[in-house]
Design a protein around this motif. Structure first.
Motif, PDB file in Angstrom:
ATOM      1  N   ASN A  53      15.311   0.606   2.209  1.00 37.80           N
ATOM      2  CA  ASN A  53      14.411   1.464   3.003  1.00 37.80           C
ATOM      3  C   ASN A  53      13.123   1.760   2.241  1.00 37.80           C
ATOM      4  O   ASN A  53      12.027   1.703   2.804  1.00 37.80           O
ATOM      5  CB  ASN A  53      15.103   2.774   3.385  1.00 37.80           C
ATOM      6  N   ARG A  56      11.054  -1.496   1.973  1.00 39.47           N
ATOM      7  CA  ARG A  56      10.356  -1.822   3.230  1.00 39.47           C
ATOM      8  C   ARG A  56       9.115  -0.945   3.386  1.00 39.47           C
ATOM      9  O   ARG A  56       8.047  -1.425   3.769  1.00 39.47           O
ATOM     10  CB  ARG A  56      11.290  -1.646   4.423  1.00 39.47           C
ATOM     11  N   THR A  57       9.242   0.337   3.075  1.00 42.58           N
ATOM     12  CA  THR A  57       8.096   1.240   3.184  1.00 42.58           C
ATOM     13  C   THR A  57       7.010   0.833   2.196  1.00 42.58           C
ATOM     14  O   THR A  57       5.825   0.825   2.534  1.00 42.58           O
ATOM     15  CB  THR A  57       8.530   2.698   2.954  1.00 42.58           C
ATOM     16  N   GLN A  58       7.401   0.472   0.970  1.00 41.72           N
ATOM     17  CA  GLN A  58       6.420   0.041  -0.020  1.00 41.72           C
ATOM     18  C   GLN A  58       5.704  -1.233   0.441  1.00 41.72           C
ATOM     19  O   GLN A  58       4.495  -1.380   0.244  1.00 41.72           O
ATOM     20  CB  GLN A  58       7.084  -0.204  -1.378  1.00 41.72           C
ATOM     21  N   VAL A  60       5.056  -2.074   3.523  1.00 39.50           N
ATOM     22  CA  VAL A  60       4.106  -1.663   4.568  1.00 39.50           C
ATOM     23  C   VAL A  60       2.867  -1.040   3.923  1.00 39.50           C
ATOM     24  O   VAL A  60       1.727  -1.338   4.308  1.00 39.50           O
ATOM     25  CB  VAL A  60       4.772  -0.685   5.563  1.00 39.50           C
ATOM     26  N   VAL A  61       3.081  -0.196   2.920  1.00 40.89           N
ATOM     27  CA  VAL A  61       1.959   0.451   2.235  1.00 40.89           C
ATOM     28  C   VAL A  61       1.083  -0.618   1.560  1.00 40.89           C
ATOM     29  O   VAL A  61      -0.147  -0.595   1.684  1.00 40.89           O
ATOM     30  CB  VAL A  61       2.461   1.489   1.206  1.00 40.89           C
ATOM     31  N   LEU A  82       6.792   7.014  -3.576  1.00 41.57           N
ATOM     32  CA  LEU A  82       7.877   6.066  -3.338  1.00 41.57           C
ATOM     33  C   LEU A  82       8.584   5.706  -4.643  1.00 41.57           C
ATOM     34  O   LEU A  82       9.800   5.467  -4.651  1.00 41.57           O
ATOM     35  CB  LEU A  82       7.357   4.811  -2.642  1.00 41.57           C
ATOM     36  N   LEU A 101      11.834   9.951   0.452  1.00 38.49           N
ATOM     37  CA  LEU A 101      11.205   8.917   1.288  1.00 38.49           C
ATOM     38  C   LEU A 101      10.695   9.519   2.592  1.00 38.49           C
ATOM     39  O   LEU A 101       9.549   9.282   2.995  1.00 38.49           O
ATOM     40  CB  LEU A 101      12.193   7.788   1.572  1.00 38.49           C
ATOM     41  N   LYS A 105       6.763   9.691   3.795  1.00 37.40           N
ATOM     42  CA  LYS A 105       6.318   9.073   5.047  1.00 37.40           C
ATOM     43  C   LYS A 105       5.651  10.106   5.953  1.00 37.40           C
ATOM     44  O   LYS A 105       4.621   9.823   6.571  1.00 37.40           O
ATOM     45  CB  LYS A 105       7.504   8.399   5.749  1.00 37.40           C
ATOM     46  N   TYR A 110       3.371   8.205   8.288  1.00 40.56           N
ATOM     47  CA  TYR A 110       4.156   7.012   8.620  1.00 40.56           C
ATOM     48  C   TYR A 110       5.475   7.464   9.244  1.00 40.56           C
ATOM     49  O   TYR A 110       5.941   8.576   9.027  1.00 40.56           O
ATOM     50  CB  TYR A 110       4.440   6.184   7.363  1.00 40.56           C
TER      51      TYR A 110
END
Length: 111
Positions: A53, A56-58, A60-61, A82, A101, A105, A110
């Protein structure tokens, strides 16, 4: 035709000829097209848990910073948040990691 009409006809013809010449395109140097290389596409890790998780966020960033949708200083702050979540995840504190997290976000808008 009288001299007066003849001179007007010649003047009109010269004027129209000048207008027609003005409509012709001028020769210019061609503009060289430079295409920027698209950013590399990173496939974020799949699976449940805090590690994928956060990764995936990293991803996107990183993509948003690379495309200019996120300012680099904001991206750096988001990545630091993150990293804290990732450290908690690596230490086995999954609940804390997912909470960090979610907070990061929310802070940066996000989902």
């Amino acid at each position: 035709m009288t001299a007066y009409r003849l001179s007007h006809a010649l003047l009109a013809a010269a004027f129209l000829g000048g207008l027609a010449g003005a409509c012709q395109p001028k020769a210019t140097a061609p503009v060289a097209a430079t295409a920027a290389a698209p950013p590399a596409v990173t496939v974020p890790p799949a699976g449940p848990g805090c590690g994928p998780n956060i990764a995936r966020t990293q991803a996107v960033v990183d993509s948003d910073v690379a495309t200019g949708n996120l300012n680099p200083p904001v991206g750096a702050r988001f990545s630091a948040d993150l990293a804290r979540a990732s450290a908690a995840c690596g230490a086995g504190r999954e609940g804390e990691a997912l909470s960090l997290l979610a907070a990061a976000k929310t802070r940066y808008g996000y989902r």
